[in-house]
Write a protein that holds these residues in place. Structure first.
Motif, PDB file in Angstrom:
ATOM      1  N   PHE A 105      56.915  40.123  27.411  1.00  0.00           N
ATOM      2  CA  PHE A 105      57.963  40.779  26.623  1.00  0.00           C
ATOM      3  C   PHE A 105      57.519  42.177  26.195  1.00  0.00           C
ATOM      4  O   PHE A 105      58.221  43.174  26.417  1.00  0.00           O
ATOM      5  CB  PHE A 105      58.284  39.919  25.400  1.00  0.00           C
ATOM      6  N   HIS A 106      56.337  42.231  25.632  1.00  0.00           N
ATOM      7  CA  HIS A 106      55.867  43.528  25.145  1.00  0.00           C
ATOM      8  C   HIS A 106      55.540  44.476  26.295  1.00  0.00           C
ATOM      9  O   HIS A 106      55.737  45.693  26.186  1.00  0.00           O
ATOM     10  CB  HIS A 106      54.654  43.334  24.229  1.00  0.00           C
ATOM     11  N   ALA A 107      55.067  43.919  27.393  1.00  0.00           N
ATOM     12  CA  ALA A 107      54.786  44.765  28.552  1.00  0.00           C
ATOM     13  C   ALA A 107      56.079  45.352  29.112  1.00  0.00           C
ATOM     14  O   ALA A 107      56.111  46.513  29.537  1.00  0.00           O
ATOM     15  CB  ALA A 107      54.074  43.956  29.628  1.00  0.00           C
ATOM     16  N   ALA A 108      57.123  44.566  29.089  1.00  0.00           N
ATOM     17  CA  ALA A 108      58.413  45.044  29.604  1.00  0.00           C
ATOM     18  C   ALA A 108      58.922  46.202  28.755  1.00  0.00           C
ATOM     19  O   ALA A 108      59.468  47.182  29.273  1.00  0.00           O
ATOM     20  CB  ALA A 108      59.420  43.903  29.626  1.00  0.00           C
ATOM     21  N   ILE A 109      58.731  46.087  27.457  1.00  0.00           N
ATOM     22  CA  ILE A 109      59.138  47.186  26.574  1.00  0.00           C
ATOM     23  C   ILE A 109      58.301  48.430  26.866  1.00  0.00           C
ATOM     24  O   ILE A 109      58.811  49.545  26.935  1.00  0.00           O
ATOM     25  CB  ILE A 109      58.994  46.763  25.097  1.00  0.00           C
ATOM     26  N   ALA A 110      57.013  48.197  27.032  1.00  0.00           N
ATOM     27  CA  ALA A 110      56.129  49.330  27.332  1.00  0.00           C
ATOM     28  C   ALA A 110      56.586  50.022  28.611  1.00  0.00           C
ATOM     29  O   ALA A 110      56.595  51.254  28.704  1.00  0.00           O
ATOM     30  CB  ALA A 110      54.683  48.845  27.476  1.00  0.00           C
ATOM     31  N   ARG A 111      56.979  49.242  29.586  1.00  0.00           N
ATOM     32  CA  ARG A 111      57.419  49.828  30.845  1.00  0.00           C
ATOM     33  C   ARG A 111      58.708  50.624  30.639  1.00  0.00           C
ATOM     34  O   ARG A 111      58.917  51.669  31.255  1.00  0.00           O
ATOM     35  CB  ARG A 111      57.614  48.721  31.887  1.00  0.00           C
ATOM     36  N   ALA A 112      59.538  50.122  29.749  1.00  0.00           N
ATOM     37  CA  ALA A 112      60.824  50.780  29.518  1.00  0.00           C
ATOM     38  C   ALA A 112      60.660  52.151  28.866  1.00  0.00           C
ATOM     39  O   ALA A 112      61.571  52.981  28.923  1.00  0.00           O
ATOM     40  CB  ALA A 112      61.708  49.888  28.647  1.00  0.00           C
TER      41      ALA A 112
ATOM     42  N   ARG B 197      49.598  50.985  29.913  1.00  0.00           N
ATOM     43  CA  ARG B 197      48.180  50.702  30.092  1.00  0.00           C
ATOM     44  C   ARG B 197      47.532  50.230  28.797  1.00  0.00           C
ATOM     45  O   ARG B 197      46.710  49.309  28.780  1.00  0.00           O
ATOM     46  CB  ARG B 197      47.459  51.952  30.599  1.00  0.00           C
ATOM     47  N   PHE B 198      47.923  50.861  27.718  1.00  0.00           N
ATOM     48  CA  PHE B 198      47.300  50.483  26.458  1.00  0.00           C
ATOM     49  C   PHE B 198      47.793  49.117  25.978  1.00  0.00           C
ATOM     50  O   PHE B 198      47.038  48.354  25.371  1.00  0.00           O
ATOM     51  CB  PHE B 198      47.569  51.543  25.395  1.00  0.00           C
ATOM     52  N   THR B 199      49.027  48.822  26.246  1.00  0.00           N
ATOM     53  CA  THR B 199      49.538  47.500  25.898  1.00  0.00           C
ATOM     54  C   THR B 199      48.783  46.427  26.659  1.00  0.00           C
ATOM     55  O   THR B 199      48.361  45.415  26.088  1.00  0.00           O
ATOM     56  CB  THR B 199      51.045  47.410  26.232  1.00  0.00           C
ATOM     57  N   ASP B 200      48.591  46.649  27.942  1.00  0.00           N
ATOM     58  CA  ASP B 200      47.782  45.727  28.738  1.00  0.00           C
ATOM     59  C   ASP B 200      46.403  45.586  28.124  1.00  0.00           C
ATOM     60  O   ASP B 200      45.900  44.485  27.917  1.00  0.00           O
ATOM     61  CB  ASP B 200      47.623  46.260  30.169  1.00  0.00           C
ATOM     62  N   PHE B 201      45.831  46.727  27.846  1.00  0.00           N
ATOM     63  CA  PHE B 201      44.467  46.756  27.327  1.00  0.00           C
ATOM     64  C   PHE B 201      44.337  45.939  26.040  1.00  0.00           C
ATOM     65  O   PHE B 201      43.497  45.052  25.920  1.00  0.00           O
ATOM     66  CB  PHE B 201      44.066  48.209  27.076  1.00  0.00           C
TER      67      PHE B 201
END
Lengths: 243, 243
Positions: free
Chosen positions: A147-154, A162-166
């Motif tokens: 969910f949060h990665a999808a927002i980061a991508r958006a 990258r930082f969200t992944d990290f």
DNA sequence: TCAATAAGGTTGTAAGACAACTTTCGTCCG
DNA sequence: CGGACGAAAGTTGTCTTACAACCTTATTGA
């Protein structure tokens, strides 16, 4: 003279140069001794020197220019932003990382609300559904991250992604510990509470309302931090198991 | 991302393997092809392969065991958040980093307003004064960095401080380029405009008003981003000179 | 069956050679 | 005297061959 035994000759060289750079003996921009000079000074082959240089270069401490020489990188003093796993062992660290994440999450929600494409929205929705359907800890944690990665991508900003992944990777183990003890019912309750927050964020992003997205994201993170603070006060410690 | 031709053969190999690991083609713990196999598959010498492996190892993606082989690191996903200097060469990247910085500057201002000690306030004031008194580019850039670092320190969250340092260093070169062409008067004007923003942030932090601090920080960063966007539209490119 | 051993594979290190490139310095010409 | 040119030396990038140290696996022998 007490020499810490190096696993390899290249290791030894790397450590020596690293130390020298850090101590200021080799200021940024200054020239390294040539590979040949190092082979003579340390009595190792050029193979070893090249390997050591390669590793220093990979860490951003050294840049080499063909035909000219090797130089101490201009920004050698500053290393990558790094968080080692054992730093996240204590609950205080988790709290600090969550605090840090708060700022990003809020801003990401803002940007996502401004820039999200239809594909982004669809991906966020998928993550919501997956979280809703999750029955065990692993899948719910994964859905949360998605969910949060999808927002980061958006947001369209790759650094955010990258930082969200990290950060996500760092926080997952503790999250898992947090949920581990709970039975199926309380876990489901937990998932639903979180997903309600998520839905509020999603709604604001879909509506294209940055301010509302910020508010929703902030509330979500604040609750998350509050949960960990409760945990802290209840005296439960996080200790990473081996493995 | 348009693939630029690798500067060296080892570079190429590093990128390939990096990608493959990231894509999940080589899960943690799995074995790398042997050095010999790589030389045959890619038609390069073992020297090149060893250099590529050395760099992957330096980044924590690979561990090699003598006599056994090379393996994808178990904690390959735990590698550091890294921004290499050449990534900040283009103005688009600077904008993305600034965007990222926005989120956590806002949050830092919030936390600083809640937690600042008297010593923190004094340090922030010192940075303000230094910026005010600055006459050349270098000291004003340094004072700016000190201001934000002082706020980061006031949050009491070490990760914020570390990340501020980290990002600050990446952005300084472009900042310097931005200011370089300007004469003394326009530079002074620039400094004063920025410091006015800073004073607003400081006032909110001193008053202990988190919401106001957030607003002031947000305005400050938005203006900064806007300045770079103007720069972008005016067509000026940032190209790092060789150090 | 099981332990010792041999064989082969793999990484670590060494050494020499050449190519591509940069820097320096001396030479020659105007 | 000054400047352009070019030779020469120095440096990194790559290739090749060779051997040592170590690990894994298959073979062998009791």
């Amino acid at each position: 003279m007490a020499k810490t035994k190096a696993a390899s000759l290249a290791d030894d060289l790397v450590h020596r140069f690293e130390e020298q750079i850090e101590k200021g003996g080799m200021p940024p921009g200054s020239r390294f001794p040539s590979e040949k000079a190092v082979t003579q000074d340390f009595g190792v082959s050029r193979t070893v020197v090249r390997e050591a240089f390669a590793r220093l270069a990979a860490r951003g401490l050294l840049v080499s220019r063909r035909g000219s020489g090797a130089y101490v990188a201009e920004d050698a003093r500053y290393r990558a932003f790094q968080v080692t796993p054992d730093e996240v062992a204590e609950i205080e660290d988790v709290l600090e990382l969550l605090e840090m994440r708060m700022g990003f999450e809020v801003e990401m929600a803002d940007l996502a609300a401004r820039r999200r494409s239809d594909a982004d929205l669809a991906e966020i929705r998928r993550a919501l559904a997956a979280m809703d359907a999750s029955t065990d800890v692993d899948t719910s944690v994964a859905a949360d991250a998605a969910f949060h990665a999808a927002i980061a991508r958006a947001t369209g900003n790759d650094y955010y992604l990258r930082f969200t992944d990290f950060l996500g990777v760092r926080l997952v183990p503790s999250r898992r510990l947090y949920l581990q003890g709970s039975d199926a019912r309380s876990h489901q309750h937990y998932s639903q509470v979180i997903n309600k927050d998520h839905e509020a964020i999603y709604a604001a992003i879909e509506a294209g309302d940055p301010a509302a997205a910020r508010r929703a994201a902030r509330r979500h993170m604040q609750k998350s931090i509050a949960r960990y603070q409760d945990l802290k006060q209840s005296g439960r410690l996080l200790r990473r198991p081996l493995g």
